[in-house]
Scaffold this active site. Sequence first.
Site, PDB file in Angstrom:
ATOM      1  N   SER A  61     -68.921  61.107   5.880  1.00 23.02           N
ATOM      2  CA  SER A  61     -68.739  60.099   6.123  1.00 23.02           C
ATOM      3  C   SER A  61     -69.124  58.654   5.545  1.00 23.02           C
ATOM      4  CB  SER A  61     -68.684  59.996   7.566  1.00 23.02           C
ATOM      5  OG  SER A  61     -70.366  59.987   8.083  1.00 23.02           O
ATOM      6  N   GLY A  62     -68.554  57.761   5.743  1.00 20.74           N
ATOM      7  CA  GLY A  62     -69.031  56.338   5.703  1.00 20.74           C
ATOM      8  C   GLY A  62     -69.596  56.000   4.096  1.00 20.74           C
ATOM      9  N   ILE A  63     -70.765  55.447   4.019  1.00 21.17           N
ATOM     10  CA  ILE A  63     -70.909  54.571   3.188  1.00 21.17           C
ATOM     11  C   ILE A  63     -71.745  56.189   1.581  1.00 21.17           C
ATOM     12  CG2 ILE A  63     -72.435  53.673   1.388  1.00 21.17           C
ATOM     13  CD1 ILE A  63     -73.776  51.938   3.978  1.00 21.17           C
ATOM     14  N   ASP A 101     -79.460  69.623   7.268  1.00 21.81           N
ATOM     15  CA  ASP A 101     -80.415  68.275   7.821  1.00 21.81           C
ATOM     16  C   ASP A 101     -81.301  67.778   7.893  1.00 21.81           C
ATOM     17  OD1 ASP A 101     -81.067  67.484   9.900  1.00 21.81           O
ATOM     18  OD2 ASP A 101     -80.407  68.615  11.543  1.00 21.81           O
ATOM     19  N   TYR A 153     -85.742  51.709  13.173  1.00 24.05           N
ATOM     20  CA  TYR A 153     -84.813  51.433  12.163  1.00 24.05           C
ATOM     21  C   TYR A 153     -84.915  50.485  11.478  1.00 24.05           C
ATOM     22  CZ  TYR A 153     -80.348  51.236   9.455  1.00 24.05           C
ATOM     23  OH  TYR A 153     -78.901  50.900   8.451  1.00 24.05           O
ATOM     24  N   LYS A 177     -86.087  50.792   7.393  1.00 23.75           N
ATOM     25  CA  LYS A 177     -85.146  50.040   5.714  1.00 23.75           C
ATOM     26  C   LYS A 177     -86.451  49.300   5.450  1.00 23.75           C
ATOM     27  CE  LYS A 177     -81.809  52.727   6.522  1.00 23.75           C
ATOM     28  NZ  LYS A 177     -81.702  53.783   5.567  1.00 23.75           N
ATOM     29  N   THR A 223     -68.484  51.723   9.189  1.00 22.45           N
ATOM     30  CA  THR A 223     -68.232  53.239   9.107  1.00 22.45           C
ATOM     31  C   THR A 223     -68.085  53.043  10.594  1.00 22.45           C
ATOM     32  OG1 THR A 223     -70.827  52.828   9.183  1.00 22.45           O
ATOM     33  CG2 THR A 223     -69.659  53.156   6.750  1.00 22.45           C
TER      34      THR A 223
END
Length: 522
Positions: A279-281, A326, A416, A420, A451
């Site tokens: 999914s997403g990016i 995972d 988060y 990053k 997303t």
Amino acid sequence: MSTPTPRRVLVTGADTELGRAFARRLHAAGDELVLAGGPREALEALAGELDGASSRPEVLPGDLADAGDLDLVARRLQAEARPVDLLVVGPTPPHAAGLPEADPADLRAALDRGAGAVLALLRAALPGMIARGHPGPTGVITVAGVAGFLPATGAAGLDGAVQAYVVTLTESLAQALGRDGLGITVVCPPPPGSGSTPSAVPLRLAPPTPDAVAAAALADHAAGRALSVPGVPTRALVGASRLVPYPAARFATGHGAPRGRRGPRGPRPGAALVTGASSGIGAAFADHLAATDHDLVLVARDGNRLEATAERLRRQGVQVEVLVADLADAAGRRRVAERLSDGAPVSLLVNNAGYATAGEFVDTDAADLRANYEVNMAAVLELTAAALPGMVARGEGDVVNVSSVAGFLPGRGSVYGAGKAYVTTLSRNLALTVAGTGVRVMALCPGFTRTEFHQRIGMERSGPSWAWLDADRVVTEGMEDLEAGKAVSVPGAVYKTIVGVTRRGPRSLLRALAARSASGRG
């Protein structure tokens, strides 16, 4: 007149010069000590030295990279009897070697000592400190270093990535938890023997003594400062380093000018492996690479969605291998690492898997924070370490680590953003390290992107529509920047401007602005 109750202070890394300096200063101020995180003999010797008018210091020996030893210290921080008022997370040993030659197990242990331990100990200590509400200078002091701000190569580059994480996490929590009356400070001294540090911004200054660093950190903590950089020359160096553009850093490390802009390349010999590809990016990367005839290895934990994505792409005529894993689980990371190191050659690795946790840091379950750390940080390191040796040996290959603009904003009260910051700094420093080998490493730092990311943590999309990017645009601009030889890619003019401001604005202002733009998310 009653005698004031002494603070109880837990100091990790008490077997190091700086750790001992903290312990001696705190003991001289009348504080009771708990010495942790080192060989028993070294801690007992220091405890014997400080055994005097107050009680003999407690000793908790062990390696904070060991889960059992770390848990012992965490449980001491959570104890209601004789509670800890101030936590000093002292320095950890530096990386012994850099990528691609370093042993993966040694890399992981160094990451856990330098970043994982900070995360676990802060999560263990802060809820009790908030609940007790002791007056006076209580809270946390962490030790990072100026390498967190400076582009560097080799082992120093890996240390710098860990220190960037510690700085960003500490500053974020200081902003988020200041209302609770806790002082949270990160101290960033230059390394001992600073003239030998292989940084792109040379360190030509006499480092302060460990005692001077400890004194400055304790004074800044008492004054409520989130960031302590001892010494005027060191502060000037940190300020100047934020203005050094990547091309200048590359030139300063002897690797010359970056490669000129080229058009998009055709398919590389070897597959492209994309994590978080369902999914997403990640899915946008898979689509983009399939459209240019790349064979793919797609990794995600949702096997049904992953197989559906793979089948759709196979109809375009590309070979697609599916690897269900995972990345929060050690066995899952190991399967992907083995595919990178021992399977058919992978010429492009896209470390895209990542997520945020919802809620305040002090309310988020410690196990959830640990799982987030494993996916967002440990997996990036382990998979990159598995891929790089083969790429360097073949003389070609690319690594794209999906980071975030959040890593440039030290004030959201979030793990988060700190994770990053680690990914961006690691990628930038690895790009310098492998320059000239035919291998490229780049951090892709998108801002708000359409997303499932925000939906998964229960956050509504906010802000104007023009502030939101499409995943396809993020991938397209990122691949163009990779071809241009960039180490850090920030898609979108709006976010390029934001990142440019963060590099030049005062960090105190950045912390305040970031805190106003979001609640403290774990």
